[in-house]
Design an enzyme around this catalytic site. Structure first.
Site, PDB file in Angstrom:
ATOM      1  N   TYR A 117       0.862  -1.182   0.000  1.00  0.00           N
ATOM      2  CA  TYR A 117       0.000   0.000   0.000  1.00  0.00           C
ATOM      3  C   TYR A 117       0.901   1.235   0.000  1.00  0.00           C
ATOM      4  O   TYR A 117       1.449   1.624   1.025  1.00  0.00           O
ATOM      5  CB  TYR A 117      -0.905  -0.056   1.232  1.00  0.00           C
ATOM      6  CG  TYR A 117      -1.886   1.075   1.413  1.00  0.00           C
ATOM      7  CD1 TYR A 117      -2.068   2.070   0.459  1.00  0.00           C
ATOM      8  CD2 TYR A 117      -2.670   1.135   2.567  1.00  0.00           C
ATOM      9  CE1 TYR A 117      -2.980   3.092   0.648  1.00  0.00           C
ATOM     10  CE2 TYR A 117      -3.586   2.157   2.772  1.00  0.00           C
ATOM     11  CZ  TYR A 117      -3.729   3.132   1.813  1.00  0.00           C
ATOM     12  OH  TYR A 117      -4.637   4.153   2.006  1.00  0.00           O
ATOM     13  N   LYS A 162      -1.237  -1.074  -4.227  1.00  0.00           N
ATOM     14  CA  LYS A 162      -2.247  -0.010  -4.210  1.00  0.00           C
ATOM     15  C   LYS A 162      -1.470   1.296  -4.263  1.00  0.00           C
ATOM     16  O   LYS A 162      -0.796   1.671  -3.299  1.00  0.00           O
ATOM     17  CB  LYS A 162      -3.099  -0.091  -2.948  1.00  0.00           C
ATOM     18  CG  LYS A 162      -4.137   1.011  -2.797  1.00  0.00           C
ATOM     19  CD  LYS A 162      -4.854   0.871  -1.449  1.00  0.00           C
ATOM     20  CE  LYS A 162      -6.014   1.833  -1.311  1.00  0.00           C
ATOM     21  NZ  LYS A 162      -5.616   3.235  -1.156  1.00  0.00           N
TER      22      LYS A 162
END
Length: 320
Positions: free
Chosen positions: A143, A173
Site C-alpha cells: 500500500y 495499491k
C-alpha cells in the site's frame, strides 16, 4: 501457493468502518453495506481497515473483528476481500496477517511504517517480507501512500526484483499523484504479473490510459456505479464518454476537496447516499459538519448522483 485464479482487478471499495454515535463499531450494518455495494454500486471487491476504514485508529482486537465480519458477510457475495494489516510494529502486522489467512481473506496489504521509517528500499522490503511470511499462502499487496507515511521510496524502485524476495507479492495499491512513478511501474509489468491498482479516484482515467489494472478508492462506495460506467466506456474505446464520466466525478471531488474532504466527510456522504448510518469518525478526527453535508448533497443532486435507494426526493429514508 494457492492464489486465486482471478487477479484482483476492476473497482475495489476502500470500506468505511461504521460506528455508533458513541464511537463503537456498528457491526450489524456491515451485511447491509455488502448488499449495497454489490447491488447498487456494482462493486464486488473490498479493501478493509485501510485509511478510509480508520484501520490505524482501531485496536488490534477491533481490526480482527472488523475483518471477520466483512469476510463473513461477503461470503458468496463479494469476489475478493483484501485486509490491510499494516501497523507501526512488525509483530502486530504479522498477527493481523496470520489472522487474515485464518478467516479466509483473499489477500493482505501493508502500509509502510511511518513513525520509525524505512530509509531505503532494502529496509522496507525486509519489513514487508516478514509480514508476508506470516501468511505465505495469501496474495500480498504493498500500500503505497507517501503523502501519509512520509516514506518517499518510489514504487517503481520497490517493484524491481520484489517477487524474488517476497514470493507472495501480487501488486500494489498506488495512492499517489505521481503518474511518472506509476507509469514506470506499468512499464516494468510487461507480463502483467502484478495487479497495479490506482488509488487516486479523481485521476483514474489517466491511470487507465497508462495501464492500471484496477482501482482502490473511497468514492467507489457511493460513486461505484458511475465509475464502472467510465470503465466500460474505456474498455469499449469510447474515450469521449469515459472523459465525460471522469469530468463529472472530478467536479464532485474537486468541490468537496475545496470544502475540506477526508474520512469524516466520506462517512457523511456515504450515509447520505446509501441511507446506511456510518456514524462519526473516531478521535482525533472530527465529525463532518451539517453545512458540509448539505453542500455535498446539493452538489450530488446537481450532478444527478443521488438516484439510489435509501433516498426519496433527495431525503434519506429510514433504514431497517
Amino acid at each position: 501457493m494457492a492464489f486465486p485464479k482471478k487477479k484482483l482487478q476492476g473497482l475495489v471499495a476502500a470500506t468505511i468502518t461504521p460506528m455508533t454515535e458513541n464511537g463503537e463499531i456498528n457491526f450489524p450494518v456491515i451485511g447491509q453495506y455488502v448488499d449495497y455495494l454489490v447491488k447498487e454500486q456494482g462493486v464486488k471487491n473490498i479493501f478493509v481497515n485501510g485509511t478510509t476504514g480508520e484501520g490505524l485508529s482501531l485496536s488490534i482486537s477491533e481490526r480482527r473483528q472488523v475483518a471477520e465480519e466483512w469476510v463473513r458477510q461477503g461470503k458468496n457475495k463479494l469476489d475478493q476481500v483484501v485486509i490491510h494489516v499494516g501497523a507501526l510494529n512488525l509483530k502486530e502486522s504479522q498477527e493481523l496477517a496470520q489472522h487474515a489467512a485464518e478467516i479466509g481473506a483473499d489477500g493482505i496489504a501493508v502500509i509502510a511504517p511511518f513513525f520509525f521509517k524505512s530509509q531505503n528500499k532494502d529496509a522496507l522490503i525486509s519489513f514487508l517480507r516478514e509480514v508476508a511470511a506470516a501468511a505465505p499462502a495469501l496474495p500480498f499487496y504493498y500500500y503505497h501512500i507517501p503523502s501519509l507515511t512520509g516514506v518517499k521510496i518510489r514504487a517503481e524502485e520497490l517493484l524491481d526484483g520484489i517477487q524474488d524476495k517476497i514470493p507472495s507479492f501480487q501488486g500494489l495499491k498506488f495512492s499517489d499523484t505521481d503518474l511518472l512513478d506509476f507509469g514506470q511501474c506499468v512499464d516494468q509489468n510487461h507480463q502483467r504479473q502484478f495487479a497495479l491498482l490506482f488509488g487516486v479516484d479523481e485521476q483514474l482515467l489517466s491511470a487507465l490510459v497508462l495501464g492500471a489494472t484496477g482501482a482502490v478508492g473511497s468514492t467507489y462506495n457511493y460513486l461505484g456505479k458511475k465509475t464502472n460506467q467510465m470503465l466500460e466506456a474505456f474498455e469499449q474505446k469510447d474515450l469521449a464518454s469515459a472523459l465525460s464520466y471522469q469530468f463529472r466525478i472530478q467536479r464532485f471531488i474537486n468541490y468537496v476537496i475545496k470544502l475540506g474532504f477526508g474520512v469524516s466527510q466520506t462517512k457523511a456522504i456515504m450515509t447520505l447516499v446509501s441511507g446506511i448510518p456510518m456514524g462519526p469518525p473516531r478521535l482525533p478526527l472530527q465529525k463532518a459538519t451539517q453545512e458540509f453535508t448539505a453542500n455535498a448533497e446539493a452538489k450530488l443532486k446537481s450532478l444527478n448522483f443521488l438516484s439510489f435507494p435509501g433516498l426519496k426526493d433527495g431525503n434519506m429514508e429510514a433504514c431497517s
